[in-house]
Design an enzyme around this catalytic site. Structure first.
Site, PDB file in Angstrom:
ATOM      1  CG  ASP A   1       7.974  12.909  -0.977  1.00 54.03           C
ATOM      2  OD1 ASP A   1       8.161  13.096  -2.194  1.00 54.03           O
ATOM      3  OD2 ASP A   1       8.415  13.664  -0.082  1.00 54.03           O
TER       4      ASP A   1
HETATM    5  N1  URA Z   1       7.032  18.315   0.037  1.00 48.94           N
HETATM    6  C1  URA Z   1       7.684  17.177   0.367  1.00 48.94           C
HETATM    7  O1  URA Z   1       8.771  17.206   0.899  1.00 48.94           O
HETATM    8  N2  URA Z   1       7.057  16.014   0.085  1.00 48.94           N
HETATM    9  C2  URA Z   1       5.828  15.910  -0.480  1.00 48.94           C
HETATM   10  O2  URA Z   1       5.317  14.813  -0.687  1.00 48.94           O
HETATM   11  C3  URA Z   1       5.178  17.118  -0.805  1.00 48.94           C
HETATM   12  C4  URA Z   1       5.803  18.308  -0.540  1.00 48.94           C
END
Ligand code: URA
Length: 239
Positions: free
Chosen positions: A107
């Site tokens: 993310d």
């Molecule tokens: N899980 C999440 O919620 N976000 C990420 O970026 C990676 C794993």
């Protein structure tokens, strides 16, 4: 695998532009090999271990690129980044031209270990859910981490839109508001959604390890990256 190919093709393969553009660079005297300016682009060279300079900057020939980045926050992994700069903007423009892309996604606000490559098979193998490569995340939480949350993560948490409960491969409390979760799946926002389903809230997320390759061992501070060699790539295999 070493090859003997013309210098313009070598430069093209390394992301310096079209073959025509690379020939022009060579003809203009902007390319040096072993301390000598090469102006004839038909000269064939051995690619293995080739070190060359373009505009005075030194490069090593690499057939494929394997890169580890300690991703900073506020960068997007998608190729067409919309709200934040894309992670590729952190690298020399040659990488994008070679087709380097992130292996999977983090993310925009997640930091930590992100692999990038222009090797399609490597990207496929690393991303394939069939390979079950464990990935470790450090999760800072809003509320204290409880033994009940750990138990839920190990037993499996039912997430909306997921047919079966998702369990962590392992999970441990690091401190009152910090836990380490190891996942073998990579569902959309999986860590954040699991934390929310357990009644807590993720306020920061950092990926610390993929397979046996950890950020600490790489010694990369946030925003920094390195090339991965055969020894480090071997560490990516599942435990
Ligand atoms: N899980 C999440 O919620 N976000 C990420 O970026 C990676 C794993």
């Amino acid at each position: 695998m070493s090859k003997r190919i013309s210098l313009d093709r070598i430069l093209q393969s390394q992301g310096f532009g079209t073959r025509k553009w690379c020939s022009e660079l060579i003809a203009a005297g902007e390319v040096e090999v072993a301390g000598v300016t090469v102006t004839d682009n038909r000269v064939a060279m051995e690619t293995e271990g080739l070190i060359f300079k373009v505009y005075g900057e030194t490069w090593i020939y690499r057939e494929k690129l394997y890169i580890a980045l300690n991703k900073p926050g506020n960068y997007e992994c998608s190729r067409k980044a919309s709200h934040h700069p894309g992670v590729l903007s952190i690298f020399p423009e040659q990488f994008d031209r070679r087709g380097v892309q992130p292996v999977g996604r983090l993310d925009h606000d997640t930091t930590g270990l992100l692999l990038l490559s222009d090797d399609g098979l490597f990207i496929h193998n690393q991303s394939s859910p069939r390979h079950h490569i464990p990935k470790a995340y450090e999760v800072s939480t809003h509320d204290p981490v409880t033994p009940e949350l750990i138990a839920m993560f190990i037993a499996g948490v039912k997430l909306h839109d997921e047919p079966v409960p998702l369990a962590a491969a392992s999970c441990r409390i690091i401190s009152s508001h910090l836990l380490e979760v190891v996942l073998k799946q990579g569902k959309y926002h999986q860590v954040k959604r699991m934390v929310a389903a357990a009644g807590n809230h993720c306020i920061a997320l950092r990926r610390s390890r993929i397979g046996g390759l950890g950020l600490d061992g790489l010694g990369l501070s946030e925003g920094h990256w390195c090339y991965l060699g055969a020894r480090q790539l071997a560490q990516l295999a599942p435990d």
